[in-house]
Design an enzyme around this catalytic site. Structure first.
Site, PDB file in Angstrom:
ATOM      1  N   ASP A   1      -6.030  -0.965  -1.596  1.00 50.90           N
ATOM      2  CA  ASP A   1      -6.790  -1.924  -2.404  1.00 50.90           C
ATOM      3  C   ASP A   1      -8.094  -2.351  -1.759  1.00 50.90           C
ATOM      4  O   ASP A   1      -8.280  -2.234  -0.538  1.00 50.90           O
ATOM      5  CB  ASP A   1      -5.957  -3.179  -2.634  1.00 50.90           C
ATOM      6  CG  ASP A   1      -5.855  -4.042  -1.365  1.00 50.90           C
ATOM      7  OD1 ASP A   1      -5.388  -3.518  -0.339  1.00 50.90           O
ATOM      8  OD2 ASP A   1      -6.276  -5.212  -1.391  1.00 50.90           O
TER       9      ASP A   1
ATOM     10  N   ASP B   1      -5.050   3.055  10.588  1.00 51.97           N
ATOM     11  CA  ASP B   1      -6.429   2.697  10.885  1.00 51.97           C
ATOM     12  C   ASP B   1      -6.517   2.447  12.396  1.00 51.97           C
ATOM     13  O   ASP B   1      -6.498   3.380  13.183  1.00 51.97           O
ATOM     14  CB  ASP B   1      -6.751   1.464  10.028  1.00 51.97           C
ATOM     15  CG  ASP B   1      -8.203   1.069  10.048  1.00 51.97           C
ATOM     16  OD1 ASP B   1      -9.062   1.938  10.083  1.00 51.97           O
ATOM     17  OD2 ASP B   1      -8.469  -0.158  10.036  1.00 51.97           O
TER      18      ASP B   1
ATOM     19  N   ASP C   1       0.478   3.909   3.860  1.00 49.36           N
ATOM     20  CA  ASP C   1      -0.693   4.377   3.121  1.00 49.36           C
ATOM     21  C   ASP C   1      -1.755   4.939   4.064  1.00 49.36           C
ATOM     22  O   ASP C   1      -2.306   6.007   3.836  1.00 49.36           O
ATOM     23  CB  ASP C   1      -1.284   3.241   2.267  1.00 49.36           C
ATOM     24  CG  ASP C   1      -1.458   1.930   3.026  1.00 49.36           C
ATOM     25  OD1 ASP C   1      -1.155   1.855   4.238  1.00 49.36           O
ATOM     26  OD2 ASP C   1      -1.917   0.948   2.396  1.00 49.36           O
TER      27      ASP C   1
ATOM     28  N   LEU D   1       1.033  -0.820  12.937  1.00 52.27           N
ATOM     29  CA  LEU D   1       2.118   0.145  12.967  1.00 52.27           C
ATOM     30  C   LEU D   1       2.795   0.241  14.312  1.00 52.27           C
ATOM     31  O   LEU D   1       4.008   0.380  14.399  1.00 52.27           O
ATOM     32  CB  LEU D   1       1.571   1.512  12.612  1.00 52.27           C
ATOM     33  CG  LEU D   1       1.778   1.887  11.174  1.00 52.27           C
ATOM     34  CD1 LEU D   1       1.198   3.247  10.923  1.00 52.27           C
ATOM     35  CD2 LEU D   1       3.265   1.879  10.837  1.00 52.27           C
TER      36      LEU D   1
ATOM     37  N   GLY E   1       0.781  -1.236   0.000  1.00 53.95           N
ATOM     38  CA  GLY E   1       0.000   0.000   0.000  1.00 53.95           C
ATOM     39  C   GLY E   1       0.810   1.282   0.000  1.00 53.95           C
ATOM     40  O   GLY E   1       0.433   2.258  -0.636  1.00 53.95           O
TER      41      GLY E   1
HETATM   42  P1  IMP Z   1      -4.188  -1.293  11.315  1.00 53.46           P
HETATM   43  O1  IMP Z   1      -3.845   0.178  11.493  1.00 53.46           O
HETATM   44  O2  IMP Z   1      -3.297  -2.220  12.038  1.00 53.46           O
HETATM   45  O3  IMP Z   1      -5.653  -1.529  11.613  1.00 53.46           O
HETATM   46  O4  IMP Z   1      -4.029  -1.716   9.797  1.00 53.46           O
HETATM   47  C1  IMP Z   1      -3.906  -0.804   8.815  1.00 53.46           C
HETATM   48  C2  IMP Z   1      -3.867  -1.523   7.475  1.00 53.46           C
HETATM   49  O5  IMP Z   1      -5.196  -1.940   7.116  1.00 53.46           O
HETATM   50  C3  IMP Z   1      -3.424  -0.567   6.391  1.00 53.46           C
HETATM   51  O6  IMP Z   1      -2.034  -0.578   6.210  1.00 53.46           O
HETATM   52  C4  IMP Z   1      -4.187  -1.072   5.185  1.00 53.46           C
HETATM   53  O7  IMP Z   1      -3.454  -2.086   4.553  1.00 53.46           O
HETATM   54  C5  IMP Z   1      -5.463  -1.658   5.764  1.00 53.46           C
HETATM   55  N1  IMP Z   1      -6.571  -0.673   5.679  1.00 53.46           N
HETATM   56  C6  IMP Z   1      -7.117   0.026   6.703  1.00 53.46           C
HETATM   57  N2  IMP Z   1      -8.098   0.839   6.273  1.00 53.46           N
HETATM   58  C7  IMP Z   1      -8.170   0.668   4.934  1.00 53.46           C
HETATM   59  C8  IMP Z   1      -9.014   1.251   3.892  1.00 53.46           C
HETATM   60  O8  IMP Z   1      -9.887   2.114   4.110  1.00 53.46           O
HETATM   61  N3  IMP Z   1      -8.788   0.805   2.631  1.00 53.46           N
HETATM   62  C9  IMP Z   1      -7.849  -0.133   2.334  1.00 53.46           C
HETATM   63  N4  IMP Z   1      -7.040  -0.691   3.266  1.00 53.46           N
HETATM   64  C10 IMP Z   1      -7.219  -0.303   4.558  1.00 53.46           C
HETATM   65 MG    MG Z   2      -0.476  -0.687   4.903  1.00 54.52          MG
END
Ligand code: IMP
Ligand code: MG
Length: 174
Positions: free
Chosen positions: A157, A101, A98, A106, A42
């Site tokens: 994606d 969330d 990218d 991270l 991403g």
């Molecule tokens: P988290 O912060 O551990 O929940 O994971 C984040 C990852 O989830 C990002 O690096 C993306 O790969 C994926 N992700 C989270 N939100 C989105 C979205 O709105 N569209 C596409 N991928 C997302």
């Molecule tokens: Mg990512």
């Protein structure tokens, strides 16, 4: 079910913002070299565009991680699928993502990279969904804060598609 993508941020809005972040990083790191670490897949589109707009010396490296478990929400515990080629020792590292969330992935990744002895480490993300945060993550450079919607494009994606869109969109099902 028909699927279409609605534009959330135009190509020009994204490009202008990346230009501004590139200028900011160039000022903040004046006289130093920045080592950009891209989290595949991403972050790749954003990192390449950003790197072109940074005027201090830049080196690049890539890594790929995957979450353990088959949960739809990430557990945060990650497995390194492809590690960095180079050491981070004494480098001024900027991790380029990218989207932030929940922050689970991270937060785990940053701790792990911090253990490799960089001189400094910062986080740069194109998108941030602050409403979704579960684990606190300090973001140094943010492109855009967006509402809690599933977005695609500019590297992001939906089922491996739409990464190549030059704008940020929301997938709609009619
Ligand atoms: P988290 O912060 O551990 O929940 O994971 C984040 C990852 O989830 C990002 O690096 C993306 O790969 C994926 N992700 C989270 N939100 C989105 C979205 O709105 N569209 C596409 N991928 C997302
Ligand atoms: Mg990512």
């Amino acid at each position: 079910m028909a699927e279409r993508v609605e534009v959330m941020l135009t190509e020009k809005e994204v490009d202008d913002r990346i230009q501004a972040i590139g200028e900011q990083i160039s000022r903040d790191y004046a006289g130093r070299q920045v080592h950009l670490v891209c989290v595949l897949k991403g972050g790749s589109f954003f990192m390449c565009e950003l790197a072109k707009r940074i005027t201090v010396p830049v080196s690049l490296d890539f890594m790929s991680v995957s979450s353990y478990g088959s949960d739809t929400k990430s557990s945060g515990v990650i497995k390194i699928v492809k590690d960095l080629d180079e050491s981070l020792k004494d480098k001024d590292v900027i991790v380029v993502e990218d989207i932030v969330d929940s922050g689970r992935t991270l937060s785990y990744l940053l701790k792990m990279l911090q253990g490799r002895g960089p001189r400094s480490m910062a986080l740069c993300t194109l998108l941030d969904k602050p409403e979704r945060r579960v684990v606190d993550v300090h973001v140094d450079y943010t492109g855009f804060q967006i509402p809690d919607e599933f977005v695609v494009g500019y590297g992001l994606d939906y089922d491996q598609r739409y990464r190549n869109l030059p704008y940020i969109g929301v997938v709609k099902f009619d």
